[in-house]
Scaffold this motif. Structure first.
Motif, PDB file in Angstrom:
ATOM      1  N   GLY A 185      28.470  42.853  12.343  1.00 41.99           N
ATOM      2  CA  GLY A 185      28.456  42.569  10.916  1.00 41.99           C
ATOM      3  C   GLY A 185      27.309  43.312  10.260  1.00 41.99           C
ATOM      4  O   GLY A 185      26.597  44.096  10.903  1.00 41.99           O
ATOM      5  N   PHE A 186      27.122  43.058   8.980  1.00 39.36           N
ATOM      6  CA  PHE A 186      26.146  43.799   8.183  1.00 39.36           C
ATOM      7  C   PHE A 186      24.875  42.966   8.018  1.00 39.36           C
ATOM      8  O   PHE A 186      24.899  41.892   7.389  1.00 39.36           O
ATOM      9  N   PRO A 187      23.726  43.426   8.528  1.00 39.22           N
ATOM     10  CA  PRO A 187      22.487  42.651   8.455  1.00 39.22           C
ATOM     11  C   PRO A 187      21.786  42.815   7.105  1.00 39.22           C
ATOM     12  O   PRO A 187      20.905  43.672   6.940  1.00 39.22           O
ATOM     13  N   VAL A 188      22.165  42.006   6.155  1.00 36.98           N
ATOM     14  CA  VAL A 188      21.672  42.139   4.777  1.00 36.98           C
ATOM     15  C   VAL A 188      20.153  42.087   4.713  1.00 36.98           C
ATOM     16  O   VAL A 188      19.509  42.937   4.074  1.00 36.98           O
ATOM     17  N   VAL A 189      19.553  41.107   5.360  1.00 35.23           N
ATOM     18  CA  VAL A 189      18.099  40.938   5.287  1.00 35.23           C
ATOM     19  C   VAL A 189      17.387  42.101   5.969  1.00 35.23           C
ATOM     20  O   VAL A 189      16.390  42.631   5.467  1.00 35.23           O
ATOM     21  N   ALA A 190      17.894  42.523   7.120  1.00 38.68           N
ATOM     22  CA  ALA A 190      17.262  43.619   7.851  1.00 38.68           C
ATOM     23  C   ALA A 190      17.331  44.929   7.079  1.00 38.68           C
ATOM     24  O   ALA A 190      16.389  45.724   7.089  1.00 38.68           O
ATOM     25  N   HIS A 191      18.432  45.201   6.428  1.00 36.32           N
ATOM     26  CA  HIS A 191      18.536  46.408   5.604  1.00 36.32           C
ATOM     27  C   HIS A 191      17.608  46.329   4.391  1.00 36.32           C
ATOM     28  O   HIS A 191      17.084  47.360   3.938  1.00 36.32           O
ATOM     29  N   GLY A 192      17.406  45.121   3.880  1.00 32.38           N
ATOM     30  CA  GLY A 192      16.543  44.947   2.722  1.00 32.38           C
ATOM     31  C   GLY A 192      17.317  44.972   1.416  1.00 32.38           C
ATOM     32  O   GLY A 192      18.266  45.750   1.259  1.00 32.38           O
ATOM     33  N   PRO A 193      16.930  44.113   0.466  1.00 37.17           N
ATOM     34  CA  PRO A 193      17.689  43.998  -0.784  1.00 37.17           C
ATOM     35  C   PRO A 193      17.743  45.267  -1.613  1.00 37.17           C
ATOM     36  O   PRO A 193      18.739  45.515  -2.296  1.00 37.17           O
ATOM     37  N   GLU A 194      16.702  46.113  -1.548  1.00 40.12           N
ATOM     38  CA  GLU A 194      16.723  47.330  -2.359  1.00 40.12           C
ATOM     39  C   GLU A 194      17.819  48.284  -1.893  1.00 40.12           C
ATOM     40  O   GLU A 194      18.569  48.832  -2.708  1.00 40.12           O
ATOM     41  N   ARG A 195      17.930  48.478  -0.578  1.00 37.49           N
ATOM     42  CA  ARG A 195      18.967  49.368  -0.055  1.00 37.49           C
ATOM     43  C   ARG A 195      20.365  48.779  -0.283  1.00 37.49           C
ATOM     44  O   ARG A 195      21.312  49.516  -0.581  1.00 37.49           O
ATOM     45  N   ALA A 219      18.531  39.058  -4.713  1.00 36.53           N
ATOM     46  CA  ALA A 219      17.748  40.237  -5.096  1.00 36.53           C
ATOM     47  C   ALA A 219      18.603  41.501  -5.086  1.00 36.53           C
ATOM     48  O   ALA A 219      18.350  42.440  -5.850  1.00 36.53           O
ATOM     49  N   ALA A 220      19.628  41.525  -4.221  1.00 39.75           N
ATOM     50  CA  ALA A 220      20.493  42.701  -4.119  1.00 39.75           C
ATOM     51  C   ALA A 220      21.562  42.744  -5.196  1.00 39.75           C
ATOM     52  O   ALA A 220      22.232  43.764  -5.358  1.00 39.75           O
ATOM     53  N   GLY A 221      21.753  41.634  -5.913  1.00 32.62           N
ATOM     54  CA  GLY A 221      22.748  41.612  -6.981  1.00 32.62           C
ATOM     55  C   GLY A 221      24.167  41.384  -6.507  1.00 32.62           C
ATOM     56  O   GLY A 221      25.120  41.890  -7.109  1.00 32.62           O
ATOM     57  N   ALA A 222      24.343  40.610  -5.439  1.00 37.09           N
ATOM     58  CA  ALA A 222      25.692  40.288  -4.961  1.00 37.09           C
ATOM     59  C   ALA A 222      26.422  39.454  -5.995  1.00 37.09           C
ATOM     60  O   ALA A 222      25.805  38.723  -6.787  1.00 37.09           O
ATOM     61  N   ASP A 223      27.743  39.546  -5.990  1.00 39.49           N
ATOM     62  CA  ASP A 223      28.549  38.792  -6.953  1.00 39.49           C
ATOM     63  C   ASP A 223      28.877  37.387  -6.474  1.00 39.49           C
ATOM     64  O   ASP A 223      29.100  36.494  -7.290  1.00 39.49           O
TER      65      ASP A 223
END
Length: 437
Positions: free
Chosen positions: A91-101, A134-138
């Motif tokens: 899966g996609f590691p949202v926290v590890a990638h970081g909200p800016e990316r 912080a990443a702006g998810a819907d």
């Protein structure tokens, strides 16, 4: 806590609140079923490409980012190490990638015509919620019960506390994030519909109590289309009574249990779920692919499933505009579970904790330490999912089920494979299996 429902007659239902709800509402008004995959990849380029493919699929689609197993349990350091080593995450590691990316990626694919939901499975998702905000998810999903009992060993009281914090975080945002209850999908199968409906509505009430206005309630396809149609009607009616002042819609999941192994069998169960969604007035469908029984599906397989479901929905919408559901008392049973649960606390969260502690709510075959696990369900000779033992729950065991022997390990395995055999056998020999005895 008062148990009088807050009906739409006293508190008018609000209009679309946020980009996700606007998209679903516009699709509904145009007569389209929204279709959505469950899809997540560890690498940023692959995740972006997957979202772009879903956005370009034929149909009213929304995107999905499903997180990895490290992120679900807040082991973000392991996720970072896996990314650094180039390991293949599930899966996609949202926290590890970081909200800016993540925000940069979403800016390239998401928008008013293509909102994106982040799906997870975490009982204590505070760090994840902070990152997706912080990443702006819907949108995102889960709930204090539905992401605690099946997936974790976290005490229910701690999960309720964590989800209270998360809901308040979302409620304070200037741009709303939609929150979907996973309560209608407990364990994926073998949970009678009245409990699924009640848990989804109760989690929706929990969200609303903590200030959220954009909500969806869920239900997972089970073993009998007529029973599922009645359950979805009950879910819609009860959501209208208890969430009447919120902006809400209904989401249906294609069967989440043991999936048919043949491609034709898999597409047939997907077809049934799409037709069920249209007949019931459901706004959104989470699809599965023929690859589900064997491995994680590819992007192309996800797109094929989305386009197939959308085509079936279009076909079904040209048929009879309304199918009247049966009435076997499912609405009344679900409503009793809701109202009686609310008497256990001054707020929804404390009521849920105490109701489970007393076995008043009890998910069959769920081994979590805070679940009594005294209730039981079985599939009857007609293929309907019903109670066989009530435990301490205020539900009625059918008279023709009295005296039935306890479900054995062999019987449980047989029930778990019911839909697999049903749809694979239909395509192989054109017969319909008898119910589990």
């Amino acid at each position: 806590m008062t148990v009088a429902p807050r009906t739409a007659a006293t508190l008018p239902r609000r209009g679309p609140h946020g980009r996700f709800s606007r998209f679903v509402g516009n699709a509904r008004d145009a007569g389209h079923l929204v279709v959505q995959p469950r899809m997540g990849f560890g690498e940023m380029p692959r995740m972006r490409a997957g979202l772009q493919a879903v956005r370009q699929a034929r149909g009213a689609t929304v995107g999905t980012i499903t997180v990895d197993s490290y992120t679900r349990v807040n082991d973000h350091e392991s996720a970072r190490r896996a990314l650094a080593k180039g390991d293949d995450l599930n899966g996609f590691p949202v926290v590890a990638h970081g909200p800016e990316r993540v925000r940069e990626m979403l800016a390239q694919v998401a928008g008013e015509r293509f909102p994106v939901q982040i799906r997870h499975g975490s009982a204590q998702p505070q760090e994840l919620f902070a990152a997706l905000a912080a990443a702006g998810a819907d949108a995102t999903e889960g709930g204090p019960v539905s992401y605690c009992l099946p997936y974790s060993r976290v005490p229910l009281s701690q999960a309720v506390s964590a989800w209270s914090e998360c809901c308040r975080l979302l409620a304070d945002l200037a741009e709303p994030i939609h929150l979907e209850s996973f309560g209608g999908c407990m364990l994926g199968q073998l949970c009678p519909p009245s409990l699924l409906v009640a848990l989804s509505v109760l989690e929706g009430m929990f969200f609303r109590e903590h200030g959220l206005r954009s909500i969806s309630v869920s239900y997972a396809q089970q073993t009998d289309p007529a029973q599922d149609l009645e359950a979805l009607a009950a879910l819609r009616a009860l959501a209208g009574e208890w969430l009447g002042d919120a902006d809400w819609h209904v989401v249906l999941y294609t069967y989440m249990g043991v999936f048919p192994r043949t491609p034709v069998g898999a597409f047939r169960i997907l077809e049934d779920s799409a037709r069920l969604a249209v007949r019931s007035g459901t706004e959104r469908l989470i699809v599965k692919t023929p690859a589900e029984a064997h491995r994680i599906p590819t992007v192309a397989e996800n797109v094929d499933a989305l386009e197939f479901a959308a085509a079936v929905a279009r076909d079904e919408s040209t048929r009879a505009p309304h199918v009247r559901p049966s009435d076997t008392g499912l609405y009344e049973e679900a409503r009793t579970l809701i109202t009686s649960t609310l008497r256990f606390g001054d707020d929804v969260g404390s009521a849920l904790v105490r109701a489970f502690a007393r076995g008043h709510l009890d998910v069959p075959y769920c081994l979590h330490q805070d679940n009594a696990n005294r209730s039981r369900a079985r599939i009857d000779a007609r293929g309907r999912l019903r109670w066989s033992e009530s435990g301490g729950m205020p539900v009625a065991v059918p008279a023709d089920g009295a005296g039935e022997r306890a479900v054995t390990a062999r019987g449980l395995i047989d029930m778990l494979g019911f839909n697999e055999r049903r749809f694979d056998r239909e395509q192989l020999v054109g017969s319909h299996p008898r119910g589990i005895r």
